[in-house]
Design an enzyme around this catalytic site. Structure first.
Site, PDB file in Angstrom:
ATOM      1  N   PRO A  22       0.827  -1.209   0.000  1.00 36.40           N
ATOM      2  CA  PRO A  22       0.000   0.000   0.000  1.00 36.40           C
ATOM      3  C   PRO A  22       0.859   1.256   0.000  1.00 36.40           C
ATOM      4  CG  PRO A  22      -0.787  -1.594   1.603  1.00 36.40           C
ATOM      5  CD  PRO A  22       0.534  -2.100   1.123  1.00 36.40           C
ATOM      6  N   GLU A  23       0.557   2.181  -0.906  1.00 37.45           N
ATOM      7  CA  GLU A  23       1.293   3.437  -0.980  1.00 37.45           C
ATOM      8  C   GLU A  23       0.381   4.563  -0.500  1.00 37.45           C
ATOM      9  OE1 GLU A  23       3.326   3.902  -4.699  1.00 37.45           O
ATOM     10  OE2 GLU A  23       4.065   1.857  -4.688  1.00 37.45           O
TER      11      GLU A  23
END
Length: 270
Positions: A2-3
């Site tokens: 996840p960014e």
């Protein structure tokens, strides 16, 4: 992993169920995350009200009167709002039961996430040396150009350095460099001020589009409501090696830079 858009999407999804509500109980099934969940955190959190849920870089900050709970999703973590009696799966390590009758479940198959506590108003050491937020006013082309002076490092790992700017992960770095027409291997110090301005703008635009789309689903990510992100359908270069460039139709290339997969167009990026 996840960014920033995925973390912000999760924050927006769960915030209405957290903010203004009291913690009834913290259930920890496995303390073995990237760093062990602190002993006694269950007692510390019980009865505290989440006054706000904010984000700094890829950390979610559950702020209370007595301190802040820091949550990082790691490589494979996800959050869901559930009913408290929903059976837990193998990788469901933490539940946060709230006074509104809902629970926040943290699932992390690879256990690279973290759940930490910062007492009072103290800034946690993990947050102390972070660069500016890419969507904030501090982040500009002039700022990037100044930070790049004397830096021979390639531009892609340069913008992925959280001390330079937070939250520009591998996917969005590749996409922004394509938008700005900059080759990922070009030395940071050799990118002109004008091109740095184009890059800063591209980073903001790519991240904003990803937020609108709810993030990017490649392997593990889903938002706070359990739904996938849809920015993958808009990706111009990432994970598209060998396929035609959307601009020039030449085959896209892939290589490894800074131990990360890197995708680019040799014709459009110089």
């Amino acid at each position: 992993m996840p960014e920033l858009p995925e973390v912000e999407t999760s924050r927006r999804g769960i915030a209405p169920f957290m903010e203004g509500h009291r913690v009834r109980q913290l259930i920890v099934r496995d303390r073995r995350l990237r760093w062990p969940i602190p002993d006694g955190l269950e007692t510390t959190l019980r009865g505290l009200t989440v006054e706000s849920l904010t984000r700094r870089a890829k950390y979610l900050l559950f702020r209370t009167r007595h301190g802040t709970l820091l949550l990082h999703l790691g490589m494979s973590g996800s959050l869901r709002i559930i009913e408290p009696d929903e059976p837990a799966g193998k990788h469901d390590h933490v539940d946060l039961l709230m006074s509104n009758g809902k629970a926040l479940r943290f699932r992390d198959p690879r256990r690279f996430g973290s759940l930490l506590w910062s007492e009072g108003e103290r800034v946690h050491p993990l947050l102390a040396k972070l660069g500016p937020e890419p969507l904030g006013d501090e982040f500009t082309g002039d700022y990037l150009w100044q930070r790049a002076r004397g830096r021979r490092i390639a531009i892609k790992p340069f913008i992925m350095n959280a001390a330079i700017v937070v939250g520009v992960g591998n996917i969005y770095a590749s996409e922004a460099l394509f938008e700005a027409g900059i080759h990922p291997f070009r030395q940071a110090q050799k990118v002109s001020k004008a091109r740095m301005q184009n890059l800063a703008t591209a980073i903001k635009e790519v991240l904003a589009r990803a937020l609108t789309a709810g993030g990017t689903t490649l392997r593990d990510f889903s938002g706070g409501d359990g739904q996938p992100g849809y920015f993958k359908q808009q990706l111009a270069v990432y994970d598209r090696a060998g396929r035609p460039c959307r601009r020039c139709k030449q085959p896209l290339r892939s290589t490894v830079l800074g131990q990360r997969a890197t995708y680019y167009c040799t014709h459009c990026q110089k």
